[in-house]
Design a protein around this motif. Sequence first.
Motif, PDB file in Angstrom:
ATOM      1  N   SER A  11       0.843  -1.189   0.000  1.00  0.00           N
ATOM      2  CA  SER A  11       0.000   0.000   0.000  1.00  0.00           C
ATOM      3  C   SER A  11       0.881   1.242   0.000  1.00  0.00           C
ATOM      4  O   SER A  11       1.981   1.224   0.540  1.00  0.00           O
ATOM      5  CB  SER A  11      -0.883   0.022   1.247  1.00  0.00           C
ATOM      6  N   PRO A  12       0.364   2.330  -0.559  1.00  0.00           N
ATOM      7  CA  PRO A  12       1.120   3.581  -0.451  1.00  0.00           C
ATOM      8  C   PRO A  12       1.092   4.063   1.002  1.00  0.00           C
ATOM      9  O   PRO A  12       0.254   3.637   1.790  1.00  0.00           O
ATOM     10  CB  PRO A  12       0.355   4.534  -1.369  1.00  0.00           C
ATOM     11  N   VAL A  39       8.423 -11.421   9.912  1.00  0.00           N
ATOM     12  CA  VAL A  39       7.080 -11.028   9.478  1.00  0.00           C
ATOM     13  C   VAL A  39       6.869  -9.538   9.746  1.00  0.00           C
ATOM     14  O   VAL A  39       6.355  -8.803   8.908  1.00  0.00           O
ATOM     15  CB  VAL A  39       6.000 -11.877  10.192  1.00  0.00           C
ATOM     16  N   PHE A  40       7.300  -9.078  10.909  1.00  0.00           N
ATOM     17  CA  PHE A  40       7.147  -7.670  11.279  1.00  0.00           C
ATOM     18  C   PHE A  40       7.948  -6.776  10.333  1.00  0.00           C
ATOM     19  O   PHE A  40       7.470  -5.720   9.911  1.00  0.00           O
ATOM     20  CB  PHE A  40       7.583  -7.477  12.733  1.00  0.00           C
ATOM     21  N   ALA A  41       9.143  -7.209   9.961  1.00  0.00           N
ATOM     22  CA  ALA A  41       9.960  -6.443   9.001  1.00  0.00           C
ATOM     23  C   ALA A  41       9.271  -6.403   7.636  1.00  0.00           C
ATOM     24  O   ALA A  41       9.262  -5.357   6.967  1.00  0.00           O
ATOM     25  CB  ALA A  41      11.347  -7.056   8.893  1.00  0.00           C
ATOM     26  N   ARG A  45       7.687  -3.192   5.211  1.00  0.00           N
ATOM     27  CA  ARG A  45       7.899  -2.977   3.779  1.00  0.00           C
ATOM     28  C   ARG A  45       6.563  -2.921   3.024  1.00  0.00           C
ATOM     29  O   ARG A  45       6.416  -2.148   2.080  1.00  0.00           O
ATOM     30  CB  ARG A  45       8.792  -4.072   3.197  1.00  0.00           C
ATOM     31  N   ALA A  46       5.607  -3.740   3.438  1.00  0.00           N
ATOM     32  CA  ALA A  46       4.317  -3.791   2.749  1.00  0.00           C
ATOM     33  C   ALA A  46       3.453  -2.567   3.045  1.00  0.00           C
ATOM     34  O   ALA A  46       2.677  -2.135   2.185  1.00  0.00           O
ATOM     35  CB  ALA A  46       3.561  -5.065   3.151  1.00  0.00           C
ATOM     36  N   LEU A  47       3.590  -2.019   4.247  1.00  0.00           N
ATOM     37  CA  LEU A  47       2.763  -0.880   4.659  1.00  0.00           C
ATOM     38  C   LEU A  47       3.657   0.238   5.212  1.00  0.00           C
ATOM     39  O   LEU A  47       3.714   0.473   6.420  1.00  0.00           O
ATOM     40  CB  LEU A  47       1.738  -1.316   5.721  1.00  0.00           C
ATOM     41  N   PRO A  48       4.357   0.930   4.328  1.00  0.00           N
ATOM     42  CA  PRO A  48       5.265   1.987   4.794  1.00  0.00           C
ATOM     43  C   PRO A  48       4.492   3.205   5.286  1.00  0.00           C
ATOM     44  O   PRO A  48       3.295   3.345   5.044  1.00  0.00           O
ATOM     45  CB  PRO A  48       6.067   2.321   3.532  1.00  0.00           C
ATOM     46  N   LEU A  93       1.967 -12.865   7.923  1.00  0.00           N
ATOM     47  CA  LEU A  93       1.985 -11.528   7.346  1.00  0.00           C
ATOM     48  C   LEU A  93       0.609 -11.079   6.877  1.00  0.00           C
ATOM     49  O   LEU A  93       0.187  -9.957   7.161  1.00  0.00           O
ATOM     50  CB  LEU A  93       2.984 -11.468   6.183  1.00  0.00           C
ATOM     51  N   GLY A  94      -0.114 -11.921   6.171  1.00  0.00           N
ATOM     52  CA  GLY A  94      -1.419 -11.526   5.651  1.00  0.00           C
ATOM     53  C   GLY A  94      -2.371 -11.107   6.750  1.00  0.00           C
ATOM     54  O   GLY A  94      -3.112 -10.127   6.604  1.00  0.00           O
ATOM     55  N   ASP A  95      -2.341 -11.816   7.881  1.00  0.00           N
ATOM     56  CA  ASP A  95      -3.214 -11.459   9.005  1.00  0.00           C
ATOM     57  C   ASP A  95      -2.837 -10.092   9.566  1.00  0.00           C
ATOM     58  O   ASP A  95      -3.702  -9.253   9.814  1.00  0.00           O
ATOM     59  CB  ASP A  95      -3.115 -12.505  10.119  1.00  0.00           C
ATOM     60  N   ALA A  96      -1.555  -9.874   9.790  1.00  0.00           N
ATOM     61  CA  ALA A  96      -1.097  -8.593  10.350  1.00  0.00           C
ATOM     62  C   ALA A  96      -1.395  -7.445   9.395  1.00  0.00           C
ATOM     63  O   ALA A  96      -1.842  -6.373   9.811  1.00  0.00           O
ATOM     64  CB  ALA A  96       0.396  -8.654  10.665  1.00  0.00           C
ATOM     65  N   GLN A  97      -1.173  -7.682   8.111  1.00  0.00           N
ATOM     66  CA  GLN A  97      -1.409  -6.628   7.126  1.00  0.00           C
ATOM     67  C   GLN A  97      -2.890  -6.261   7.085  1.00  0.00           C
ATOM     68  O   GLN A  97      -3.237  -5.076   7.079  1.00  0.00           O
ATOM     69  CB  GLN A  97      -0.919  -7.071   5.745  1.00  0.00           C
ATOM     70  N   ARG A  98      -3.762  -7.241   7.101  1.00  0.00           N
ATOM     71  CA  ARG A  98      -5.198  -6.945   7.085  1.00  0.00           C
ATOM     72  C   ARG A  98      -5.618  -6.198   8.356  1.00  0.00           C
ATOM     73  O   ARG A  98      -6.436  -5.276   8.308  1.00  0.00           O
ATOM     74  CB  ARG A  98      -6.005  -8.232   6.915  1.00  0.00           C
TER      75      ARG A  98
END
Length: 141
Positions: A11-12, A39-41, A45-48, A93-98
């Motif tokens: 995501s931006p 996963v946290f790292a 990167r996925a959600l800066p 990762l997918g759970d944390a990102q969501r």
Amino acid sequence: MPDADTPLAASPAPPLAARLDIVCLCAAWCGTCREYEAVFAELQRALPGHRYRWIDIEDEADLLGDIDVETFPTLVLAHAGQVLFAGPVLPRLGDAQRLVEVQRDALLRGGDARALSARALASLPADQAQAHAELAARLAS
């Protein structure tokens, strides 16, 4: 639909109004925490654009205050000193990102951080709600 270990598209960076403090409460001796560190790292990167903090509950006990961590890893998501989520997460990762995206999107839709915080803290014992609120306030300053 991707499985829980598959990262979603990056995501931006969020606007300031939806920037979160994303805190992982862990311990160096915890094997699950060591697994979650990568996963946290990747989450960063996925959600800066959010503020990420890894807190070792023993090394930074003064910052942690009276929070009792019973399950590792535990994430705390806060915005402007208001706790939006506090609880254990699986090292996926997918759970944390969501989880982060749901909180960010609630703020972007005009969600009141105080009301969101009241709901998040309602599931905690009163002393733990207070301790989490104090941590969120310290992180915001």
